[in-house]
Design a protein around this motif. Structure first.
Motif, PDB file in Angstrom:
ATOM      1  N   ILE A 143       0.898  -1.222  -0.217  1.00  0.00           N
ATOM      2  CA  ILE A 143       0.150   0.132  -0.061  1.00  0.00           C
ATOM      3  C   ILE A 143       0.957   1.150  -0.057  1.00  0.00           C
ATOM      4  O   ILE A 143       1.619   1.248   0.803  1.00  0.00           O
ATOM      5  N   PHE A 144       0.556   1.929  -0.884  1.00  0.00           N
ATOM      6  CA  PHE A 144       1.510   3.353  -0.980  1.00  0.00           C
ATOM      7  C   PHE A 144       0.483   4.630  -1.157  1.00  0.00           C
ATOM      8  O   PHE A 144      -0.443   4.459  -1.959  1.00  0.00           O
ATOM      9  N   VAL A 145       1.155   5.573  -0.446  1.00  0.00           N
ATOM     10  CA  VAL A 145       0.275   6.815  -0.580  1.00  0.00           C
ATOM     11  C   VAL A 145       1.228   8.018  -0.637  1.00  0.00           C
ATOM     12  O   VAL A 145       1.993   8.050  -0.279  1.00  0.00           O
ATOM     13  N   VAL A 146       0.693   9.127  -1.368  1.00  0.00           N
ATOM     14  CA  VAL A 146       1.308  10.343  -1.710  1.00  0.00           C
ATOM     15  C   VAL A 146       0.472  11.510  -1.352  1.00  0.00           C
ATOM     16  O   VAL A 146      -0.858  11.406  -1.713  1.00  0.00           O
ATOM     17  N   ARG A 147       0.925  12.226  -0.679  1.00  0.00           N
ATOM     18  CA  ARG A 147       0.054  13.079  -0.143  1.00  0.00           C
ATOM     19  C   ARG A 147       0.596  14.591  -0.469  1.00  0.00           C
ATOM     20  O   ARG A 147       2.032  14.906  -0.349  1.00  0.00           O
ATOM     21  N   GLU A 148      -0.209  15.820  -0.631  1.00  0.00           N
ATOM     22  CA  GLU A 148       0.225  16.924  -0.921  1.00  0.00           C
ATOM     23  C   GLU A 148      -0.724  18.047   0.016  1.00  0.00           C
ATOM     24  O   GLU A 148      -1.895  17.828   0.083  1.00  0.00           O
ATOM     25  N   ASN A 149      -0.095  18.677   0.536  1.00  0.00           N
ATOM     26  CA  ASN A 149      -0.731  19.742   1.409  1.00  0.00           C
ATOM     27  C   ASN A 149      -1.665  19.163   2.472  1.00  0.00           C
ATOM     28  O   ASN A 149      -2.945  19.352   2.396  1.00  0.00           O
ATOM     29  N   ARG A 150      -0.963  18.075   3.187  1.00  0.00           N
ATOM     30  CA  ARG A 150      -1.796  17.233   3.964  1.00  0.00           C
ATOM     31  C   ARG A 150      -3.219  16.474   3.328  1.00  0.00           C
ATOM     32  O   ARG A 150      -3.988  16.292   4.221  1.00  0.00           O
TER      33      ARG A 150
END
Length: 257
Positions: A24-31
């Motif tokens: 499982i992979f997650v990319v986050r921008e500005n929370r």
């Protein structure tokens, strides 16, 4: 989470998966989550070794799973997104590139996203999966004009069935196979943090679901037909039983009237 750029972070949440083969992979921008990917992956990589006579070459196959605890990088955008995963001291690296684009259909313009490119880098000098490779070194295997995971904008792509993506390697144009299963991906338009949007199932899953439900539907239809037939027979029998029966023997007519 490792920082990629200002206000951007990535997280490997593979430890939360109940399946030891699923990452499982997650990319986050500005929370806020902007890309999520869950899948089980394995690569089938052909490579050359010397035959027992040390004159001829024979081809072996390495089966390389995507390791848990892999490092990752990613980036999000309006029309392009990317996820890069590397493991075993960067001996192996997988890059997935996504594209979002508009299409004209009979219903009008519609936006879709797709997996546009896959690139896999591997090192045959790494001894965990490659044994006695001839001329060991780094190679890159890439897709050619790929259009996979095609999904309406605003939805996530889901496919439990195994899928195979063929890649062409720089190692004498050998064909590397990427085997993916238990896939759930969304690189654009995630409306809730850490939550996939409505799923768009792949054709294989849709067909398997139909194959599972079709016998049940046919059974219900058959049962309904039997019930209707029995009801019609019962009503017909009741109506005919209440009618006056005319004697077939003409000699009985003198007793009537």
């Amino acid at each position: 989470a490792a920082r990629l750029a200002a206000e951007q972070e990535v997280e490997n949440l593979s430890g939360l998966s109940p399946s030891p083969e699923k990452d499982i992979f997650v990319v986050r921008e500005n929370r806020t989550t902007c890309l999520m990917a869950e899948f089980a992956a394995k690569f089938i990589v052909p490579y050359d070794v010397w035959a027992s006579n040390y004159v001829d070459l024979i081809t072996e196959q390495a089966e390389i799973p995507l390791s848990r605890g892999a490092e990752m990088r990613g980036k999000c955008g309006t029309d392009e997104a990317e996820l890069e995963i590397s493991w075993l001291a960067r001996a192996y690296s997988l890059r997935l590139s996504f594209a979002k684009e508009g299409h004209n259909t009979s219903r009008g313009p519609e936006a879709l996203w797709r997996l546009a490119r896959v690139q896999f880098t591997y090192d045959t000098a790494e001894r965990t999966y490659f044994k006695d490779a001839v001329s060991p070194g780094k190679h890159t295997a890439s897709s050619h004009r790929l259009s996979a995971f095609v999904t309406p904008a605003g939805k996530s792509y889901e496919c439990q069935a195994q899928q195979t993506i063929s890649l062409v390697s720089s190692d004498h144009q050998k064909s590397v196979e990427l085997l993916l299963s238990e896939v759930r991906v969304q690189p654009f338009d995630i409306s809730a943090d850490f939550v996939f949007s409505e799923e768009h199932k792949c054709p294989v899953d849709q067909r398997e679901q139909l194959e599972e439900t079709l016998p049940l539907i046919l059974g219900l239809i058959l049962g309904l037909v039997i019930v209707i037939t029995l009801c019609v027979y019962h009503i017909h029998h009741k109506l005919t039983a209440n009618q006056v029966q005319i004697p077939r023997d003409r000699s009985q007519y003198k007793h009537m009237g």
